[in-house]
Design an enzyme around this catalytic site. Structure first.
Site, PDB file in Angstrom:
ATOM      1  N   GLY A  31       1.372   4.201   0.366  1.00 30.66           N
ATOM      2  CA  GLY A  31       0.255   5.155   0.284  1.00 30.66           C
ATOM      3  C   GLY A  31      -0.761   4.765  -0.763  1.00 30.66           C
ATOM      4  CG  HIS A  37      -3.025  -0.197   1.860  1.00 44.08           C
ATOM      5  ND1 HIS A  37      -3.515   0.265   0.671  1.00 44.08           N
ATOM      6  CD2 HIS A  37      -1.748  -0.577   1.617  1.00 44.08           C
ATOM      7  CE1 HIS A  37      -2.577   0.172  -0.262  1.00 44.08           C
ATOM      8  NE2 HIS A  37      -1.499  -0.339   0.276  1.00 44.08           N
TER       9      HIS A  37
END
Ligand code: PAF
Length: 281
Positions: A31, A37
């Site tokens: 996260g 990402h």
């Protein structure tokens, strides 16, 4: 985008995909997502028909004095990012679905890769990474999984773990996403003060200098010692800066041409890591 906290209902949805002969890509994360990402999700979309991402802050890869409790948790924002990037399923496993007995007994480890470089500075870290990734692979059972090359040691360790355990999963490395000044994107960059942020890309420039010097035939030891001294002079507290075999991460044999320069250094509260692959002729 469908979101699951438990593996069983997620597996049901993935079973339907498999029956339809759809290829599944997996991007595991902790996260606090950034553009790096998102580039992994984009790569995953190129490689498969469906993309599963996970967000799980894995306690077993943090040492007792590390930032597990303080690690930034931004799940709702992460879910927005993942949806916008075209993720089909977001898996946010409960701690019990990954560690059903709390303390785990069945660890996964790759000792030749987990005790060196970052593993020497962070004992137990890579055992925690290999263990959680193996469990996530069991739950998701993807055809392909994408990991950032920024965590080069992690990428090699997962490749080896996956091959040794016989996971029928292609492990793909995706290029490091960088800011304009060369700093590798990382969730931990947010620990940098404004002044430290201006300095932080020195680590990448040090790797570039070392790679250029080695390629030009200069001695590795002299180059890495000079680069380390320069980083120290700029306020970094390096854990290491080394040139290794790109394949094994062992010190390179004289005839080896595929190399990687790797560094880890603290700047203020942030531990920065980076690497640069290169070929010497
Ligand atoms: O690279 C990361 O974010 C983590 O180490 C991973 C692979 C998701 C395992 O927790």
């Amino acid at each position: 985008m469908h979101r699951f906290n438990e593996p069983a209902p997620m597996r049901e949805e993935l079973r339907e995909w498999r029956i339809a002969r759809l290829r599944i890509a997996f991007v595991p994360t902790m996260g606090n997502l950034h553009a790096g990402h998102i580039s992994l999700i984009e790569r995953a979309r190129e490689l498969a028909d469906r993309v599963v991402a996970s967000v799980f802050v894995n306690p077993t890869q943090f040492g007792p004095s590390e930032d597990y409790a303080a690690y930034p948790r931004t799940l709702e924002r992460d879910a927005e990012f993942l949806k916008a990037a075209g993720t089909d399923v977001l898996f946010t496993p409960t701690i019990e679905s990954i560690y059903p007995f709390g303390e785990t007994e069945a660890w996964v480890d790759v000792p030749s890769l987990s005790g060196i470089l970052c593993g020497a500075a962070r004992p137990g870290h890579f055992r925690g990474v290999a263990t959680v990734v193996a469990r996530l692979f069991n739950h998701v059972a993807p055809d392909v999984a994408v990991f950032g090359e920024k965590d080069y040691q992690q990428l090699l360790l997962i490749r080896r773990m996956s091959a040794d355990l016989g996971f029928p999963i292609e492990i793909v490395g995706a290029p490091t996403a960088r800011d304009a000044d060369g700093l590798a994107l990382s969730s931990r960059n947010q620990y940098l003060s404004a002044a430290e942020r201006l300095q932080a890309s020195a680590i990448y420039r040090a790797l570039q200098r070392v790679a250029a010097g080695v390629s030009a035939g200069e001695a590795i030891e002299a180059l890495t010692a000079a680069a380390l001294a320069e980083l120290v002079g700029q306020g970094f507290r390096p854990d290491y800066l080394e040139v290794r075999s790109a394949e094994s991460l062992q010190p390179p044999a004289p005839e080896e041409t595929e190399l990687v320069a790797l560094a880890a250094a603290w700047l203020g509260r942030a531990r920065l890591i980076d690497n640069l692959r290169f070929t010497r002729s």
